[in-house]
Design an enzyme around this catalytic site. Structure first.
Site, mmCIF file in Angstrom:
data_model
loop_
_atom_site.group_PDB
_atom_site.id
_atom_site.type_symbol
_atom_site.label_atom_id
_atom_site.label_comp_id
_atom_site.label_asym_id
_atom_site.label_seq_id
_atom_site.Cartn_x
_atom_site.Cartn_y
_atom_site.Cartn_z
ATOM 1 N N HIS A 95 33.329 36.639 46.408
ATOM 2 C CA HIS A 95 34.911 37.479 46.311
ATOM 3 C C HIS A 95 35.884 35.857 46.613
ATOM 4 O O HIS A 95 35.153 35.089 47.908
ATOM 5 C CB HIS A 95 34.657 38.396 47.688
ATOM 6 C CG HIS A 95 36.538 38.715 47.159
ATOM 7 N ND1 HIS A 95 37.422 38.432 47.930
ATOM 8 C CD2 HIS A 95 37.122 39.818 47.109
ATOM 9 C CE1 HIS A 95 39.001 39.135 47.404
ATOM 10 N NE2 HIS A 95 38.205 39.757 47.230
ATOM 11 N N SER A 211 46.069 43.517 43.666
ATOM 12 C CA SER A 211 47.644 44.212 43.874
ATOM 13 C C SER A 211 47.509 45.322 42.465
ATOM 14 O O SER A 211 48.430 45.960 42.117
ATOM 15 C CB SER A 211 49.206 43.361 43.373
ATOM 16 O OG SER A 211 48.824 42.561 44.820
#
Ligand code: 13P
Length: 249
Positions: A95, A211
């Protein structure tokens, strides 16, 4: 035919009461037959308890140790074998928050993905460019280099998932245009074909993350070569997480 994967990355959120309640809410929603796959990745502190609850979906870690052994003198680390032993099916590796804050290189990420596959876990290998890299016109070059460096030779469409997460879109409310998402996902699949062969690349799932919200999920998930979503903030509220999943019925 690639089945969509709706994945939640809880990051460093949720104490026990909230985390177990959220897991139960997700498990209650997913206890029937679904036309897509679902994965939740709670923090390591709750992983064992969440994985021990009755469930029909994937439960994953957010990271595994890079250490060369399943056990040993690696204080603070949790090996892929230990994660598997807790009952997990997946783990996120590479990540951008770990690449940035823990200085994880492509080589470290690739080694973690190898450890995960070796332990019987499915790694979700994350790649993505920074805003500066995008503004310099380097997004495709950066992401394809990460794919070459981070995806192990042992990866197959069954034992590995890719997630494209532009760093500048994570937690910011900003999302790339659908044209930009299509371009990068296409480039990722083309690079996977070079590294692993086109049969594997055609079947491997490439998630979009950054998002993803109920309001934009349907559009993002309909872009070509987008095979699911890796959801941060919106995975912490069952209403939002499920509203995103529901766009795929
Ligand atoms: P947000 O959905 O909060 O932008 O986070 C995305 C992410 O980093 C998932 O791994």
């Amino acid at each position: 035919m690639r089945r969509k994967l709706i994945a939640g990355n809880w990051k460093m959120n949720c104490l026990k009461a909230d985390g177990l309640a959220l897991a139960k809410a997700v498990f209650d929603k997913t206890n029937g037959t679904l036309p897509f796959d679902v994965l939740i990745c709670p923090p390591m502190s709750l992983l064992g308890q969440v994985a021990a609850m009755p469930h029909q979906i994937g439960v994953g870690a957010q990271d595994v140790a890079v250490a060369p052994k399943a056990n040993g003198a690696f204080t603070g680390d949790v090996s892929a074998e230990m994660v598997k032993d807790l009952g997990a099916s997946h783990t996120i590796v590479g990540h951008s928050e770990r690449r940035a804050m823990h200085h994880e290189t492509d080589e470290i990420v690739r080694t973690k993905a190898e450890r995960a596959i070796g332990a019987g876990l499915i790694p979700v290998i994350c790649v993505g460019e920074t805003l500066a890299e995008r503004e310099a016109g380097q997004a495709i070059a950066v992401v394809t280099k990460q794919i070459r460096g981070s995806v192990p030779a042992s990866a197959t469409a069954e034992n590995c998932v890719i997630a494209y997460e532009p760093v500048w879109a994570i937690g910011t409310g900003k999302v790339p245009t659908t044209a930009d998402v299509a371009e990068i996902h296409g480039a990722v699949r083309a690079e996977l074909a070079k590294v692993l062969g086109s049969d594997i690349a055609d079947q491997m799932r490439i998630l979009y993350g950054g998002s993803v919200k109920p309001a934009n999920a349907k559009e993002l998930l309909s872009v070509s070569d987008v095979d699911g979503a890796l959801i941060g903030g919106a995975s912490l509220k069952i209403e939002d997480f499920w509203a995103i999943a529901e766009t795929q019925f």
